[in-house]
Motif scaffolding. Sequence first.
Motif, PDB file in Angstrom:
ATOM      1  N   ASP B 663      -1.597   7.911 -12.368  1.00  0.00           N
ATOM      2  CA  ASP B 663      -1.881   7.150 -13.242  1.00  0.00           C
ATOM      3  C   ASP B 663      -3.369   6.757 -13.102  1.00  0.00           C
ATOM      4  OD1 ASP B 663      -0.185   4.693 -14.380  1.00  0.00           O
ATOM      5  OD2 ASP B 663      -1.929   3.912 -13.528  1.00  0.00           O
ATOM      6  N   ARG B 665      -6.482   4.511 -15.131  1.00  0.00           N
ATOM      7  CA  ARG B 665      -6.499   3.294 -15.924  1.00  0.00           C
ATOM      8  C   ARG B 665      -7.944   2.600 -15.459  1.00  0.00           C
ATOM      9  NH1 ARG B 665      -1.193  -0.672 -15.245  1.00  0.00           N
ATOM     10  NH2 ARG B 665       0.195   1.012 -14.740  1.00  0.00           N
ATOM     11  N   LEU B 745      -9.307   3.283 -12.032  1.00  0.00           N
ATOM     12  CA  LEU B 745      -8.282   3.181 -10.658  1.00  0.00           C
ATOM     13  C   LEU B 745      -7.472   4.336 -10.821  1.00  0.00           C
ATOM     14  CD1 LEU B 745      -7.511  -0.320 -10.704  1.00  0.00           C
ATOM     15  CD2 LEU B 745      -8.900   0.590  -9.060  1.00  0.00           C
ATOM     16  N   THR B 747      -3.809   6.034  -9.364  1.00  0.00           N
ATOM     17  CA  THR B 747      -2.859   5.918  -8.417  1.00  0.00           C
ATOM     18  C   THR B 747      -1.869   7.033  -8.721  1.00  0.00           C
ATOM     19  OG1 THR B 747      -2.960   3.355  -8.977  1.00  0.00           O
ATOM     20  CG2 THR B 747      -1.010   4.160  -7.881  1.00  0.00           C
ATOM     21  N   VAL B 749       1.427   8.507  -8.786  1.00  0.00           N
ATOM     22  CA  VAL B 749       2.958   7.817  -8.935  1.00  0.00           C
ATOM     23  C   VAL B 749       4.022   9.045  -8.902  1.00  0.00           C
ATOM     24  CG1 VAL B 749       2.033   5.953 -10.411  1.00  0.00           C
ATOM     25  CG2 VAL B 749       2.114   8.164 -11.521  1.00  0.00           C
ATOM     26  N   ASP B 751       5.903  10.143  -6.720  1.00  0.00           N
ATOM     27  CA  ASP B 751       7.588   9.888  -6.569  1.00  0.00           C
ATOM     28  C   ASP B 751       8.204   8.762  -7.220  1.00  0.00           C
ATOM     29  OD1 ASP B 751       6.972  12.139  -4.825  1.00  0.00           O
ATOM     30  OD2 ASP B 751       7.570  10.858  -2.811  1.00  0.00           O
ATOM     31  N   GLN B 752       7.322   8.135  -8.193  1.00  0.00           N
ATOM     32  CA  GLN B 752       7.993   6.935  -8.708  1.00  0.00           C
ATOM     33  C   GLN B 752       8.917   7.495  -9.642  1.00  0.00           C
ATOM     34  OE1 GLN B 752       8.196   3.733  -8.490  1.00  0.00           O
ATOM     35  NE2 GLN B 752       9.047   3.313 -10.636  1.00  0.00           N
ATOM     36  N   TRP B 753       8.368   8.590 -10.598  1.00  0.00           N
ATOM     37  CA  TRP B 753       9.048   8.727 -11.726  1.00  0.00           C
ATOM     38  C   TRP B 753       9.846  10.150 -11.284  1.00  0.00           C
ATOM     39  CZ3 TRP B 753       8.834   5.654 -15.576  1.00  0.00           C
ATOM     40  CH2 TRP B 753       8.009   4.749 -15.524  1.00  0.00           C
ATOM     41  N   ALA B 815      12.727   6.964 -10.329  1.00  0.00           N
ATOM     42  CA  ALA B 815      13.306   7.932  -9.628  1.00  0.00           C
ATOM     43  C   ALA B 815      14.535   7.343  -9.059  1.00  0.00           C
ATOM     44  CB  ALA B 815      12.552   8.396  -8.115  1.00  0.00           C
TER      45      ALA B 815
ATOM     46  N   GLU C  17       1.958  -2.007  -6.765  1.00  0.00           N
ATOM     47  CA  GLU C  17       0.479  -2.028  -5.980  1.00  0.00           C
ATOM     48  C   GLU C  17      -0.545  -2.507  -7.137  1.00  0.00           C
ATOM     49  OE1 GLU C  17      -2.036   1.711  -4.236  1.00  0.00           O
ATOM     50  OE2 GLU C  17      -2.242   1.695  -6.347  1.00  0.00           O
ATOM     51  N   ALA C  19      -4.307  -3.252  -7.891  1.00  0.00           N
ATOM     52  CA  ALA C  19      -5.564  -2.722  -7.661  1.00  0.00           C
ATOM     53  C   ALA C  19      -6.610  -3.259  -8.370  1.00  0.00           C
ATOM     54  CB  ALA C  19      -5.632  -1.169  -7.932  1.00  0.00           C
ATOM     55  N   VAL C  86      -1.674  -3.314 -12.226  1.00  0.00           N
ATOM     56  CA  VAL C  86      -0.275  -3.281 -11.328  1.00  0.00           C
ATOM     57  C   VAL C  86       0.582  -2.175 -11.787  1.00  0.00           C
ATOM     58  CG1 VAL C  86       1.782  -4.688 -11.105  1.00  0.00           C
ATOM     59  CG2 VAL C  86      -0.513  -5.777 -11.510  1.00  0.00           C
ATOM     60  N   VAL C  87       0.590  -1.405 -10.903  1.00  0.00           N
ATOM     61  CA  VAL C  87       1.465  -0.228 -10.891  1.00  0.00           C
ATOM     62  C   VAL C  87       2.899  -0.501 -10.192  1.00  0.00           C
ATOM     63  CG1 VAL C  87       1.448   2.278 -10.444  1.00  0.00           C
ATOM     64  CG2 VAL C  87      -0.767   1.038 -10.852  1.00  0.00           C
ATOM     65  N   GLU C  88       3.889   0.202 -10.949  1.00  0.00           N
ATOM     66  CA  GLU C  88       5.217  -0.166 -10.415  1.00  0.00           C
ATOM     67  C   GLU C  88       5.522   1.239  -9.448  1.00  0.00           C
ATOM     68  OE1 GLU C  88       8.041  -2.042 -11.545  1.00  0.00           O
ATOM     69  OE2 GLU C  88       8.720  -1.043  -9.581  1.00  0.00           O
ATOM     70  N   LEU C  89       5.862   0.996  -8.285  1.00  0.00           N
ATOM     71  CA  LEU C  89       6.136   1.968  -7.186  1.00  0.00           C
ATOM     72  C   LEU C  89       7.348   1.649  -6.523  1.00  0.00           C
ATOM     73  CD1 LEU C  89       2.450   2.241  -5.511  1.00  0.00           C
ATOM     74  CD2 LEU C  89       3.740   3.916  -7.053  1.00  0.00           C
ATOM     75  N   SER C  90       8.204   0.714  -6.914  1.00  0.00           N
ATOM     76  CA  SER C  90       9.535   0.352  -6.516  1.00  0.00           C
ATOM     77  C   SER C  90      10.316   1.698  -6.348  1.00  0.00           C
ATOM     78  CB  SER C  90      10.337  -0.358  -7.542  1.00  0.00           C
ATOM     79  OG  SER C  90       9.562  -1.498  -7.443  1.00  0.00           O
ATOM     80  N   GLY C  92       9.121   4.769  -6.095  1.00  0.00           N
ATOM     81  CA  GLY C  92       8.192   5.939  -5.464  1.00  0.00           C
ATOM     82  C   GLY C  92       8.028   5.763  -3.993  1.00  0.00           C
TER      83      GLY C  92
END
Lengths: 94, 987, 184
Positions: B663, B665, B745, B747, B749, B751-753, B815, C17, C19, C86-90, C92
């Motif tokens: 990601d 940004r 920034l 990040t 990601v 494993d998130q998707w 995921a 997260e 950042a 704000v990054v969604e990592l729920s 991940g």
Amino acid sequence: MLRIHCPWCGTRDESEFRYRGDAGRVRPAHEAGLASFSAHVYERANPRGWHLEWWLHVAGCRQLLKVLRHTQSHEIRWVGRAEEPAPLPEDCAP
Amino acid sequence: MSAAPGRVVAGLLTAGGRAVTFRFDGRIFQGLEGDTLASALLASGERLIGRSFKYHRPRGIITAGPEEPCALVDVMTASGREPNQLATTLLLHEGLEAVSQNRWPSLAFDIRAALDRLSRFLPAGFYYKTFMSPGWAWERLYEPLIRRAAGLGVLAPVVGAHAEAAETLHEHTDVLIVGAGAAGLAAAAVLGASGLRVLLAEQDAALGGGTLLDARWQAWRERRRAGLVRVPGVRCLERTTVLGAYGHGVFAALEVLGAAERAAFGGLRERLHVIRAQRVLLATGAIERLIAFPGNDVPGVMLAGAALAYLRRYGVAVGRRPVFFINNDEAYEALFALAAAGITAAGVADVRPASHAAQRARELGVDVLCGARVTAVRGRGALRAVQVVTGEGGQREFAADCLLISGGFTPAAALATQLGSPLAWQESIAAFVPELAGAVGRVAGAARGVFGLAAAAREGALAGQAIAAELRGREVAAAAAAAAEAEDAGLPADAMATPMSPLWEVSGRGRAFVDLQNDVTSADVRLAHREGYEHVEHMKRFTTHTMATDQGRIGGLLGSAVLAEARGVPLSEVGQVKARPYVQPVPFAALAGGEVREHYKPKRRVALHDWHERAGATFVPTGLWLRPLVYARASSWEAVLGEARSVRRAVGITDVSTLGKIDVRGKDAARFLDFVYANTFSSLPIGRARYGIMLREDGMVFDDGTTSRLGPEHFLVTTTTANSTAVLEHLEFQLQANCRELDVLLTDVCDQWAQFAVAGPRARAVLSAVVGGRELSNAAFPFMAAGEATIAGVAGRLFRISFSGELAYELAVPASEAERIWLAVLEAGTPCGISPYGLDALNTLRIEKGHVTGAELNGNTSAADLGFARMLKPQGDFVGRVLSQRPALEAADRLQLVGVRPAVRTRRLRNGMQLVAPEAPTASLGYITSSTPSVELEGWVGLALLAGGRARIGTRLTGTSPLHDERLEVEIVSPHMLDPENTRVRA
Amino acid sequence: MSAPDLALAALPADILEVAAFGGAAPKLVRRGAEAWALPPLGRVSAAPAGLALAVRPERWLIVLAPQAGGTSAARWQGLLGTSCAVVELSAGLAAFFLAGAPAREVLKRGCRLDLDPGVFAQGSAAATQMAQVAVTLAALPGGLLLLTPASTARHLREWLMQVGRAFGIASVSDVTVAALSGEP
């Protein structure tokens, strides 16, 4: 085994870091041409002595660190953030 | 069953111990709990333990500790045979079965002992000088013969079961103390009282070191030991050998577990401790030295200190008629102790003109010859008599069953030298002494040449105080030292000692050994000198002196002394051989620790792993990932092509969750991507994806993948599975090293998707049924569109991208929703004939289409080689820009990407097949990187890297695989073998 | 049944997260403080709704009770404004909670950090590696919180169960974020 004092995370084992090469070099502007880039990518002093190095703390804060290490004794005299000017000793290779 | 005639008194470690039955070479013996194998065998009167490495000479037990060169045995366990175990440290346990080494057919009668008679023809370097020609014979004849004749234990496959029973522990401490003798215990008390964390590692099964051999020190030892247990910051590790020092305060130590803990840990045998310490205190003691004289290896010859240890620790007298050959007062302790147990020495040869201890011995009625030396021994399998020349030149012969020798004491400096300590010659003890820099630690006690228990305890306390002062301040240290000192009141004083007098070698007829384990004699050292090996490290390599597993701890300095004499220089100028880690042999299993078998390396599993498993997938490791290769028990072309065909003719779904996803940004996100990619991303509209290639700074292609713009300052980068970690690190490095002014920034990601590709002519029909809130027509969501979408009710992302060359979509969902969405797509696709496909089918599809993967992105290919030259942006800086324009990379004969098909369509291609011109069949022009049977085209298709490949399209070459003895004619074609106009992906 | 010496539980949670963009971290901390005390680097802080960990400079991991429909990220982005991502990592990251006296002793078998309670004290947080995989660790009053990428969660759990065997480890039912967010 090196123990590197990360300014963010504290002292950690070498295995948490990835070596990223010579930090004494500045990437040339692209207008600088082929000779400058060849020197930047391929030419190394490979000193026996003090050496300024990039280490990325991949298993911790993921910050890029500058490490002043002696290549013979492995002594680490200074670790700083990527943007900090390093206190280079007199006999540090360019 | 043999009795134990040698057990004459109660031993410190065996008193009250249960009887333990064990076997040695098939015979049954009995020992006591607390015994080592060596002490139990000595108690039973056994002298002959093994045969030597080179000459097959009979050998016995020389020492009582880990420095033992001779008493090595193989131990039979449930899991097999473990060679080269030290009988002197191997703790006896019920059912122990040990076997002697290097003899056939039996220990008493060894047929190869004939080698000993030929020894004058077998000097150091003999084998290398003799077996030189013909060349073939070394490998096939000489080496196998020599290997069979030489050696010690038998290596049998025990690794399997052994590997289970070890673990690694990561330790942190303020101070590591190596050695729990008088110095180590005294230091630990001061350091512990200072509030420091202390790790006290002792190789022995009991704390105490030298104090275990002196009854007067028992009270002090017990007081200290009990005191340390009460300090929470102090941990004592027994049976723990510090193996090596690795700089930056890192040490490795091997702990052998005691029986109770072994049981609690499910049979665990060993622990490797990786210790990080601020300071180290080396209180490793000193090791008694051998003297080189003819016959100094006959069973029955033993170090005097070892005889004392066997008596005090195990209550075992090593003989009934001992004779001593010594040059120092400390060695007389064995004589006095044996006398107290009722065993009077038959005689003493003391090399000094007179000494305090000699006088005391005479008062006991012992025949002490001063200024004397042993010149020979009688007996071969066992000692019978000792010949002595007196100071006046007279000859004496003593009948004896053991000869107890002492050539002085050498500080155990292995760890100190590993830490860079210089070694200083100390004349008074005729040995080299280490010293450490204060920032590293200290050396105390006998390890730095200070002999005597009281002196060592004082030294240890002072060293502890010095370290405590550095780490905790002077006041704290002084208070702690005072508290510890108060407990030391009334310590036994060290006896007045007459200085030792160095004696290294007694020359005479017969061989005098300097290295008993490797069978190196003083004559071998002289030969090395004659042949020009003057440096001690060169002599070591020529003779193999100190190169055995004991690293010459008892004889190392003797070799140096013989060399010094040959060179005509003082010993201090020759130095001693440097000891290397590990100080002691370590089982590989202990080094591997817990990281074996399923824990050898971690496995990364996709969210759908269990579904793939239930669907019968065969998995393939890709980096750390496990990916479904094909949905069949074993990969066969039939199964793979079935999956691929379903994609080409109807629709398929595959799990691409392992692709790296980053990601990106920030207001400078687009500028950053323009810098790290060779092509442009700042011009990418929101809601679109673009294929990008990333170069290394040397101009070669690093990775490829699609990047989507999700918002004005928000991108999603995808990477190949193989490079996902490397690309993230590369981007972070570039951002922090070369783009510090950019506000971006990154990040991870990944494993998130969970991400799935749905591909095939019916893909739109399938997805229309599950995607909400988006029209999927070409007008509304064209090729390379990207954006948010609701997929079966879940907020996700949709991308119209294709790796297969078909109409395809990739959908991404959190995921945690992977299985629900996958099943929803499968259900929606059932009327269309959807089927899942694995990595192999994906490979077939992408080869047909001419898409590259790791086989082509091999680090040696440039963008131009792969046909991507036009993607490089003409303006602006980017990583790899300048060096990608090197003239050499534009050479016409670079290996370029092409397609390959067999001219006779029924022939098969192979990966790695070389491409050659028919007229020059050994000059490789390139090679096939990927190949597969085709779904849409007849026969096999492949991709290749071929010199000047693009210019050769339309020509024919020979494909050759000498390994398979195959040759065939191939057509060179465009890599885009299927649908070059991209009508399918845009359908 | 009595509680095991060492209990390993999963912690169902939404994880975000946060950042800060360039130079915005102080502003973010001030703004966040209205709802939440974002901790300094190397610390974990708690609020009634969950936990915040700081293991990377100018970034925070927020551990919240799970919300239906994954709305946490949007809500937090709204709360904190545009000075951060704000990054969604729920999905991940997987969260575990290891409770019991031998917890630190067990982790020594794969974790290279100094886990002495005097060094890695309650309220400490760190990113490191354990059993060769990435783990973010935080010391809470009742035990240790472990976050690991979802793809290595099973590996980490299996490893913990193996090295914990000699210490009487048992797998127990999930813990809730609410149960852990008492002030550390």
